[in-house]
Design an enzyme around this catalytic site. Sequence first.
Site, short mmCIF file in Angstrom:
data_model
loop_
_atom_site.label_atom_id
_atom_site.label_comp_id
_atom_site.label_asym_id
_atom_site.label_seq_id
_atom_site.Cartn_x
_atom_site.Cartn_y
_atom_site.Cartn_z
N LYS A 193 0.85 -1.20 0.00
CA LYS A 193 0.00 0.00 0.00
C LYS A 193 0.89 1.25 0.00
O LYS A 193 0.65 2.20 -0.76
CB LYS A 193 -0.94 -0.01 1.21
CG LYS A 193 -2.07 -1.02 1.05
CD LYS A 193 -2.81 -1.32 2.35
CE LYS A 193 -3.82 -2.45 2.12
NZ LYS A 193 -4.50 -2.89 3.34
N ASP A 223 -11.12 3.12 4.44
CA ASP A 223 -11.57 1.73 4.42
C ASP A 223 -13.09 1.63 4.35
O ASP A 223 -13.63 0.55 4.08
CB ASP A 223 -11.09 1.03 5.70
CG ASP A 223 -9.94 0.06 5.46
OD1 ASP A 223 -9.85 -0.46 4.34
OD2 ASP A 223 -9.17 -0.16 6.40
N GLN A 253 -4.71 -1.64 9.58
CA GLN A 253 -4.69 -2.97 8.97
C GLN A 253 -5.32 -4.00 9.89
O GLN A 253 -5.00 -4.07 11.07
CB GLN A 253 -3.24 -3.34 8.62
CG GLN A 253 -3.08 -4.65 7.86
CD GLN A 253 -3.61 -4.59 6.43
OE1 GLN A 253 -3.75 -3.52 5.84
NE2 GLN A 253 -3.90 -5.73 5.86
#
Length: 306
Positions: free
Chosen positions: A53, A120, A97
């Site tokens: 990422k 997200d 994460q």
Amino acid sequence: MTAAFINGTKIAEDIKIEVARQVKDLSRRGVQPGLAVVLVGDDAASSAYVNLKAKTCEQLGIYSRKLTIPSTVTTEELLWEVRKLNDDDKIDGILVQLPLPKPVSKHTILEGVDPQKDVDGFHSHNLGSLLLGHETLVACTPLGVMELLYRTGVEIEGANAVVLGRSDDVGKPQAALLMHANATVTICHSKTRNLPKVTRQADILVAAIGKVAMVTQDFVKPGAVVIDVGTNKVADRADVQRLFGDDEVRWKDFEKRGYVWAGDVDQRAVKEVASMLTPVPGGVGPMTIAMLMKNTVKAARIRRGL
Ligand code: GUN
């Protein structure tokens, strides 16, 4: 029928080129989008995802910051870090994460992210807005699935779409997105009665249940479009043989790493009946990262009123 494979890697590259262009446009206005990725603990797979990422940000001209936090962190300490990022003007997007270590309250942490920075799309504010059909930040994986369908010309309006799996990060937002695109949507899961009969209704089948090769030929209507969201580690030699036969590439991977990735779909069987199918890897996975980049630029625009 042999299914055409949908090349997620190629489509993700196209999207990243578009995002890089948007980043350039923003830089002319003095804005550089910024993404913070928070990694708790030292899980190898999570660490690899987070590094990818950050690397993708760099390629596209997005500022990125990686926070590595010991797995012994408490919920309060992690929430403190998240709040610092909420208040940091260089940061437009925050990604924590998952999975988090068991003692940490995932709910508290995800709800602690400023909804405007929630790239997200996991915050209840954003999931609620999605359900209401408002413009908002949406989870990257289901967004990536929609983009794959749009860019391969799959007709969604009026189609029977079946989502296999009801997770907060994929199944639920996926169903909402398909519904808003005027599909007739069914959500099914491990407790659904006569699952193959339900999934066989699908013109578009999205498999996101996290069980390796669960979707076999009898789950799929001939001609259906099958999207395989699963990323399951297969570390057993007999399972690799059963799933992939003598596939040289898989065996090479297996010998190198000690495991291979496999989706929720029994790909060898299903490709004989589906019209289109996403491979694993190289299908939905690369799209998730591309959509994260897109969400970061979107968050930067919204937060700065552009
Ligand atoms: N772990 C695996 N996939 C994801 C994702 O899309 N977002 C976050 N935050 N964690 C993940």
